[in-house]
Design an enzyme around this catalytic site. Structure first.
Site, short mmCIF file in Angstrom:
data_model
loop_
_atom_site.label_atom_id
_atom_site.label_comp_id
_atom_site.label_asym_id
_atom_site.label_seq_id
_atom_site.Cartn_x
_atom_site.Cartn_y
_atom_site.Cartn_z
N GLU A 226 0.83 -1.20 0.00
CA GLU A 226 0.00 0.00 0.00
C GLU A 226 0.87 1.26 0.00
O GLU A 226 1.88 1.33 0.70
CB GLU A 226 -0.90 0.04 1.23
CG GLU A 226 -1.77 1.30 1.28
CD GLU A 226 -2.74 1.34 2.44
OE1 GLU A 226 -3.71 0.55 2.39
OE2 GLU A 226 -2.53 2.11 3.38
N THR B 96 -4.14 4.88 -1.68
CA THR B 96 -5.21 5.37 -0.80
C THR B 96 -5.89 6.61 -1.37
O THR B 96 -5.36 7.28 -2.26
CB THR B 96 -4.67 5.67 0.60
OG1 THR B 96 -3.69 6.71 0.52
CG2 THR B 96 -4.04 4.44 1.22
N HIS C 82 -8.26 2.94 -3.85
CA HIS C 82 -9.22 3.19 -2.78
C HIS C 82 -10.27 4.19 -3.28
O HIS C 82 -9.97 5.11 -4.03
CB HIS C 82 -8.53 3.81 -1.57
CG HIS C 82 -7.67 2.86 -0.80
ND1 HIS C 82 -7.60 2.85 0.57
CD2 HIS C 82 -6.81 1.90 -1.22
CE1 HIS C 82 -6.75 1.93 0.97
NE2 HIS C 82 -6.25 1.34 -0.10
N HIS D 263 -14.63 -2.96 14.23
CA HIS D 263 -14.48 -1.54 13.94
C HIS D 263 -14.72 -0.72 15.20
O HIS D 263 -15.66 -1.00 15.96
CB HIS D 263 -15.43 -1.11 12.83
CG HIS D 263 -15.12 0.23 12.28
ND1 HIS D 263 -15.47 1.40 12.91
CD2 HIS D 263 -14.45 0.59 11.15
CE1 HIS D 263 -15.03 2.43 12.19
NE2 HIS D 263 -14.41 1.96 11.12
N LYS E 282 -21.18 -6.80 3.22
CA LYS E 282 -20.32 -6.23 2.17
C LYS E 282 -19.88 -7.30 1.17
O LYS E 282 -19.85 -7.06 -0.04
CB LYS E 282 -19.10 -5.55 2.79
CG LYS E 282 -19.41 -4.26 3.51
CD LYS E 282 -18.15 -3.47 3.87
CE LYS E 282 -17.36 -4.10 4.98
NZ LYS E 282 -16.24 -3.22 5.43
N ARG F 66 7.62 3.84 2.17
CA ARG F 66 9.04 3.56 2.42
C ARG F 66 9.37 2.14 1.96
O ARG F 66 8.51 1.27 1.91
CB ARG F 66 9.35 3.71 3.92
CG ARG F 66 9.06 5.11 4.46
CD ARG F 66 9.27 5.17 5.96
NE ARG F 66 8.89 6.45 6.53
CZ ARG F 66 8.87 6.71 7.83
NH1 ARG F 66 9.20 5.77 8.70
NH2 ARG F 66 8.50 7.89 8.26
N SER G 186 21.62 0.58 -27.38
CA SER G 186 22.40 -0.48 -28.02
C SER G 186 21.96 -1.83 -27.48
O SER G 186 21.39 -1.93 -26.40
CB SER G 186 23.90 -0.28 -27.76
OG SER G 186 24.17 -0.30 -26.36
N THR H 278 10.62 -6.46 -30.32
CA THR H 278 11.19 -5.15 -30.66
C THR H 278 11.59 -5.12 -32.13
O THR H 278 12.11 -6.10 -32.68
CB THR H 278 12.42 -4.79 -29.79
OG1 THR H 278 13.41 -5.81 -29.91
CG2 THR H 278 12.03 -4.61 -28.34
#
Length: 647
Positions: free
Chosen positions: A57, A88, A121, A195, A211, A319, A478, A567
């Site tokens: 994420e 997000t 998100h 929650h 859900k 990070r 090249s 290519t």
């Protein structure tokens, strides 16, 4: 991390297939399924083969420079083989807009320019139904096909329901399924401890079941600190009939500050034993990070050992270090050097069949994707002989995914704070090829035409490239000749196992008009073996391409498949590329210097007077003759100068 609220409502299940009842007043569309490999299908195959995956994420940055760095991080972390990433949705930052810092733009860039399967998100809080529909239509038009459906946070401290709008994530899931059928794969959030806004843990599980029944394909959980928390949650989900994949959200603790912020935003209780350890080391971020790596690694090992976890989802905080270290310890970070094709495959559904590109953009793949984004069809099987490839103009060098990721100060140190003459330019090109520090003691890690380190196969011709660049043959692209190397070769391999890959030697470079005069004389000796194209900034073009036919310069032979030629050297496309290649002298190098300065004049003179050349050696089984062509060029020049000098 997941920060979603609900009150009262809210790898792969087949419950998402088939028709669903639409809400009153909604206009159901018949959006066709994209003919692509869907995320839920990838998950299903990985589960069936017991092949553990990971996902990552990221959140949108606040500045344009940070956006450049984030896209670079996508490229770096793609090497490890994530199944997907997610981006997000930040309501305060115009997430559905076109700015480089918007969620929509970052997610679109990941899909189109980085080739990453991407989950966007989308929160329904504080948005009208029409706004949400427009966001979804835009996401579809940009090639995004996975949505993380969330309620989001209220603007104030308390949640207030709104009539005729979406109040819970399940409303958003139903709307997506009704308006877009099965075009999108949908993820929803799960909360291993319940929650914080819900009345009880069991009640929250019932909301999660609503859900998933509404059409969700998989679940990613909020973070947690103990493996048994997730394992209990998983068991409880299965007990009430939730059958879709459930991915644990892993948060490596990286600093005392980030842990405090996380606990505040997610309303999670950090176990006392973890707080006690962090309090003792909170002033040393390196020690905190190492502790977080150890803690997360141990937790992941327990989860994987359970056999219940098909994949791990990491909250990276944008990070790299901690997440990559954990994945390496778990042996999930692959860094497989083999590629599906010699170039990065876009994840946009409309480009999924694309398997041929001109070689000229080999080091500027994002530019190629940008310039061909409006094509209705993409080459598949062969390039063909189009008289009008219709490449879009490239005037937007400033776009964050096209600009150089190095700051101006570093570019000047690499490319010369003050240029003396053409030899200063030669030295920069040579330093880039050799990897040796320049006169400023700094390594040249990129060039206007090559924003990354040299490809591994370049090492096969490093000595020759160094020699010709020193002499003013300024190479920008090249490849060596390859004759039936295994597709698993770590340096030049690509495609599925059991195949063989081939390449014709290719060399592309800028050089002076004086060298071109000698080169044209030399090429007469190689007329049957070497194809060439020579052009200046004005478009004056010299070539020996037969009827402007494209030439396959890379191809592969694989079991049970037709020959693939990914290519080509296409004379028509080269004329579009030359505009970009010449412009980069000015846009990315010349503009580093003050207007009218001596350094800028040197760059301008090269732009105006040099030629761009490409050479192809068609006899790939033999030793590459292109170096001999260049050697003959300088021998001819030397002999002509000797004959012309006074006795």
């Amino acid at each position: 991390m997941l920060i979603e609220g609900h009150k009262g409502m809210g790898r792969v299940s087949k419950s998402d297939e088939g028709s669903r009842e639409c809400s009153k007043g909604s206009s159901c569309s018949s959006t066709p399924l994209a003919d692509t490999d869907r995320l839920k299908d990838k998950m299903r195959r990985r589960i069936e083969s017991r092949d553990i995956w990971f996902s990552l994420e990221f959140f949108p940055p606040q500045t344009a420079n940070a956006a450049v760095n984030l896209i670079s991080r996508f490229d770096h972390m793609a090497v490890g083989g994530p199944l997907f990433i997610d981006v997000t949705w930040h309501p305060a930052g115009d997430p559905g807009g076109d700015k480089e810092t918007s969620s929509m733009t970052i997610a679109s860039t990941a899909v189109n320019y980085c080739g990453l399967e991407t989950l966007l998100h989308l929160t329904c809080c504080n948005q009208t139904k029409d706004q949400i529909t427009q966001h979804l239509k835009k996401a579809r038009s940009l090639g995004l096909k996975n949505i993380f459906a969330l309620r989001g946070d209220p603007l104030g401290d308390e949640w207030k329901t709104e009539e005729e709008e979406f109040n819970y994530a399940c409303d958003l899931v139903k709307h997506i399924r009704c308006e877009f059928n099965d075009y999108f794969d949908i993820c929803v959030a799960g909360y291993p401890t319940g929650h914080p806004d819900c009345g009880s843990y069991k009640e929250d599980l019932r909301h999660l079941k609503v859900k998933t029944d509404a059409g969700s394909d998989f679940i990613i959980t909020q973070l947690f600190f103990k493996p048994e928390t997730f394992l209990k949650f998983y068991t409880d989900c299965r007990a009430i009939g939730i059958t879709c994949p459930i991915l644990p959200g892993i948060f490596p603790i990286q600093s005392h500050h980030s842990l405090r912020q996380l606990a505040k935003l997610s309303k999670l209780q950090v176990p006392q034993e973890i707080k006690d350890v962090i309090d003792r080391i909170k002033d040393n971020d390196d020690v905190v990070r190492n502790y977080g790596i150890d803690l997360a690694t141990d937790m992941c090992r327990v989860l994987l050992k359970s056999g219940l976890v098909p994949g791990l989802h990491f909250y990276t905080l944008n990070r790299e270090v901690a997440t990559v270290e954990i994945l390496k310890r778990l042996r999930l970070w692959t860094e497989d050097p083999r590629r599906v094709l010699p170039w990065t495959v876009s994840a946009n559904p409309k480009r999924k069949i694309e398997d041929v590109r001109p070689i000229f953009w080999a080091s500027r793949q994002k530019s190629y994707i940008y310039r061909t984004q409006d094509w209705d069809e993409f080459p598949n099987g062969r390039w063909g002989n189009s008289s009008s490839p219709a490449f879009g103009e490239l005037n937007d060098y400033y776009l964050f995914y096209l600009t150089n990721k190095c700051p101006k100060e570093d570019l000047l140190k690499m490319w010369g704070e003050e240029l003396v003459d053409e030899n200063s330019i030669f030295d920069v090109f040579t330093a880039y090829i050799t990897g040796q520090p320049n006169s400023n003691g700094m390594k040249v890690t990129c060039m206007p035409w090559n924003d990354d380190a040299l490809a591994p196969e370049t090492s096969l011709m490093k000595d020759e490239l160094e020699k010709v660049n020193q002499m003013g043959i300024l190479t920008i692209n090249s490849q060596p000749n390859i004759n039936a190397k295994p597709s698993t070769d770590p340096m030049v391999g690509w495609g599925p196992e059991g195949g063989y890959v081939f390449q014709k030697a290719y060399l592309e470079f800028f050089t002076s008009s004086e060298n071109i005069s000698a080169l044209l004389k030399v090429l007469k000796k190689y007329e049957m073996r070497v194809n060439y194209q020579i052009v200046n900034v004005k478009g004056e073009n010299i070539n020996n391409a037969f009827n402007l036919q494209p030439i396959a310069v890379t191809w592969g032979i694989f079991p049970g498949r037709e020959i693939i030629q990914p290519t080509v050297v296409d004379p028509i496309s080269f004329m579009y590329w030359k505009d970009e290649a010449f412009a980069l002298w000015i846009e990315q190098w010349g503009k580093l210097y003050p207007t009218g300065s001596h350094s800028q004049k040197i760059i301008q003179d090269i732009h105006d007077q040099y030629y761009l050349v490409n050479l192809v050696d068609n006899d790939f089984p033999l030793e590459n003759c292109l170096w001999q062509v260049i050697d003959d060029l300088f021998k001819l020049k030397a002999s002509e100068q000797t004959r012309g000098s006074p006795a």
